[in-house]
Design a protein around this motif. Structure first.
Motif: not given
Length: 55
Positions: A1-12, A34-40
């Motif tokens: 199993m792979l655990k992957i972190r995706l980061q970007g806009t909600l649309r992306d 989705p988790f909001a990134n700190k500062g944005t």
């Protein structure tokens, strides 16, 4: 199993999540909310658990 972190806009993130789910060789086990990134308020992150599809 792979655990992957995706980061970007909600649309992306939705776009790439769809690609993962449609790919024949990938079995998507779980995708977090989705988790909001700190500062944005533009960029978010989600965590996905995927496995290689057994043929």
């Amino acid at each position: 199993m792979l655990k992957i972190r995706l980061q970007g806009t909600l649309r992306d993130i939705r776009w790439f999540k769809g690609i993962l789910q449609r790919h024949e060789e990938v079995n998507v086990q779980e995708v977090s909310e989705p988790f909001a990134n700190k500062g944005t308020n533009k960029y978010f992150r989600v965590y996905a658990e995927v496995e290689k599809e057994e043929k």
